[in-house]
Design a protein around this motif. Structure first.
Motif, mmCIF file in Angstrom:
data_model
loop_
_atom_site.group_PDB
_atom_site.id
_atom_site.type_symbol
_atom_site.label_atom_id
_atom_site.label_comp_id
_atom_site.label_asym_id
_atom_site.label_seq_id
_atom_site.Cartn_x
_atom_site.Cartn_y
_atom_site.Cartn_z
ATOM 1 N N GLU A 144 0.832 -1.194 0.000
ATOM 2 C CA GLU A 144 0.000 0.000 0.000
ATOM 3 C C GLU A 144 0.872 1.252 0.000
ATOM 4 O O GLU A 144 1.818 1.349 0.777
ATOM 5 C CB GLU A 144 -0.873 -0.028 1.268
ATOM 6 C CG GLU A 144 -1.958 1.009 1.250
ATOM 7 C CD GLU A 144 -2.911 0.822 2.417
ATOM 8 O OE1 GLU A 144 -3.418 -0.300 2.605
ATOM 9 O OE2 GLU A 144 -3.133 1.785 3.144
ATOM 10 N N GLU A 170 0.516 6.998 5.759
ATOM 11 C CA GLU A 170 0.414 5.652 5.176
ATOM 12 C C GLU A 170 1.575 4.772 5.641
ATOM 13 O O GLU A 170 1.427 3.569 5.818
ATOM 14 C CB GLU A 170 0.403 5.722 3.647
ATOM 15 C CG GLU A 170 -0.746 6.524 3.039
ATOM 16 C CD GLU A 170 -2.099 5.811 3.102
ATOM 17 O OE1 GLU A 170 -2.132 4.626 3.440
ATOM 18 O OE2 GLU A 170 -3.112 6.480 2.813
ATOM 19 N N HIS A 180 0.619 1.083 7.230
ATOM 20 C CA HIS A 180 -0.623 0.445 6.793
ATOM 21 C C HIS A 180 -0.407 -0.943 6.199
ATOM 22 O O HIS A 180 -1.164 -1.869 6.486
ATOM 23 C CB HIS A 180 -1.371 1.357 5.821
ATOM 24 C CG HIS A 180 -1.983 2.545 6.500
ATOM 25 N ND1 HIS A 180 -2.798 3.444 5.870
ATOM 26 C CD2 HIS A 180 -1.892 2.964 7.793
ATOM 27 C CE1 HIS A 180 -3.192 4.374 6.733
ATOM 28 N NE2 HIS A 180 -2.636 4.107 7.901
ATOM 29 N N HIS A 266 -8.590 2.976 8.458
ATOM 30 C CA HIS A 266 -8.877 3.701 7.224
ATOM 31 C C HIS A 266 -10.189 4.474 7.259
ATOM 32 O O HIS A 266 -10.414 5.330 6.408
ATOM 33 C CB HIS A 266 -8.841 2.728 6.040
ATOM 34 C CG HIS A 266 -7.437 2.347 5.694
ATOM 35 N ND1 HIS A 266 -6.740 1.369 6.367
ATOM 36 C CD2 HIS A 266 -6.577 2.856 4.785
ATOM 37 C CE1 HIS A 266 -5.527 1.280 5.871
ATOM 38 N NE2 HIS A 266 -5.389 2.172 4.911
HETATM 39 FE FE FE2 Z 1 -3.746 3.318 3.988
#
Ligand code: FE2
Ligand code: FE2
Length: 320
Positions: A144, A170, A180, A266
Motif C-alpha cells: 500500500e 500511510e 498500513h 482507514h
Molecule cells: Fe492506507
C-alpha cells in the motif's frame, strides 16, 4: 531470502509469460525468444507486466536483482505498457469541468461509484468469500502506497509537501507498527492467511493484476504524474465509507481484531486523506501544472473503473 521477504516468480499464464519467466530465472537467458513472443491473451500480458514491474519493488527470490534494468526486459515492458495504456484511455471520456476543481472532482467520483465489494461483505458475504477477498487484496494492500512513492521527486513544492504529509501517515508516521501495509500483514496472520508479498499472486484474477499494473504504470512514468495523483485522490475518496462497511462485515463474521483494526484505521484516516489528496495534492498540482487536469481525471476514472470491474468479477463468480 533477500533483504525483504519476497516470493518466487509467478506461474506463467500463457506463451509470453512462459518464455519470459523462464528467461528471468535462468543464468543464460535467450532474450531473442522473449522478444519474439507475443502474449496470447490479456491475462498472459498482465501477469508478465506485473512481474516486470515487481523488479522495481521487491523482486523475486529466483530472479537476479540486476535484471531490473535489463534493456530487453524494459523493451518487453514498453511493448506491454503501450497497448495497456491505450486500452485504459479508450474507456475514458474527458469530463467538462466547469466548477472549481475540488467540487468537480468529488462530483465526478460520486457519479462514477461502481459495484461495491464492501457493501457485500457488510451484509451478505460468508467467511470463505471474505478470506478470498482478503487474499486477492494482498497484491495491493501489502505494498500500500508504494506506487505513489515514485511520485515524490516529480512534483512542484506544494504538491510534494502535501503528498508527503499523506504518505507519512500511510507509512506509519515513524512507527513501523502503524505502517498500513504492515497492519494488513498482521491482520492476515491473525486470520491464518499468508502475509508475505505476492503469496497469492497465482490465484488473483486478471482484474487485480490490471489494478496493480495501472498504479505502477502511472507511478513509474513521470509524464503520467497527473494520472497517478488523480488515481490516488479517487482511491482515498472512495475508502472511508467502504472501510466502515468492511469493519461491520468482518465483525458480523467474527474476524480477528487485527484485521478489523486495519479497516478501522482507514475509516478515519481516509476521511482526512480524501480532503488532503483532492484539495491539496491535486489542487496544488493543477495550480502548478494546469494542463494536467485531463490526466488527473483519467487517473481517477481508471481507479473507479478498475475497482468496479474487479468487484463485478468477484460478485459474478460468487453468484454462479
Ligand atoms: Fe492506507
Ligand atoms: Fe489513505
Amino acid at each position: 531470502m533477500g533483504y525483504l521477504p519476497s516470493v518466487l516468480i509467478p506461474k506463467p499464464r500463457g506463451a509470453l509469460s512462459d518464455v519470459l519467466f523462464e528467461a528471468m530465472r535462468t543464468s543464460t537467458p535467450s532474450w531473442d525468444d522473449v522478444l519474439d513472443t507475443e502474449p496470447d491473451h490479456d491475462d498472459d500480458a498482465q501477469i508478465a507486466l506485473w512481474a516486470l514491474y515487481e523488479l522495481h519493488y521487491r523482486g523475486f527470490e529466483d530472479v537476479d536483482d540486476d535484471l531490473e534494468w535489463q534493456p530487453e526486459l524494459l523493451q518487453v515492458r514498453r511493448a506491454l505498457e503501450q497497448p495497456f495504456e491505450a486500452r485504459l484511455r479508450d474507456r475514458f471520456d474527458v469530463p467538462d469541468v466547469t466548477s472549481p476543481f475540488a467540487d468537480a472532482f468529488f462530483d465526478y467520483v460520486a457519479g462514477h461509484d461502481g459495484r461495491s465489494l464492501a457493501a457485500f461483505v457488510q451484509r451478505d458475504a460468508d467467511a470463505d468469500q471474505v478470506r478470498e477477498l482478503l487474499s486477492v487484496r494482498t497484491i495491493y494492500h501489502l505494498k500500500e502506497s508504494d506506487p505513489s512513492a515514485w511520485l515524490v521527486p516529480r512534483l512542484a513544492v506544494a504538491p510534494q509537501a502535501a503528498l508527503m504529509e499523506l504518505q507519512y501517515d500511510e507509512y506509519g508516521a515513524g512507527d513501523p507498527n502503524r505502517l498500513h501495509a504492515h497492519l494488513f500483514a498482521r491482520g492476515l496472520e491473525a486470520c491464518g492467511l499468508r502475509s508475505e508479498y505476492g503469496a497469492y499472486i497465482d490465484d488473483v484474477p486478471s482484474e487485480v493484476l490490471e489494478q496493480n499494473n495501472a498504479m505502477s504504470l502511472f507511478g513509474l512514468h513521470r509524464r503520467l504524474r497527473g494520472a497517478a495523483l488523480g488515481h490516488l485522490a479517487a482511491f482515498e475518496a472512495t475508502s472511508s465509507l467502504p472501510s466502515r462497511r468492511m469493519t461491520q462485515g468482518l465483525d458480523r463474521l467474527g474476524f480477528p481484531a487485527e484485521m478489523i483494526g486495519y479497516y478501522d484505521e482507514h475509516v478515519e484516516a481516509d476521511a482526512v486523506h480524501e480532503q488532503l489528496a483532492v484539495r491539496v495534492v491535486c489542487g496544488t498540482l493543477l495550480d502548478a501544472e494546469p494542463t494536467l487536469v485531463d490526466d488527473v481525471f483519467f487517473g481517477a476514472f481508471t481507479c473507479l473503473d478498475l475497482e468496479d470491474r474487479f468487484a463485478g468479477a468477484m460478485l459474478e463468480a460468487w453468484a454462479a
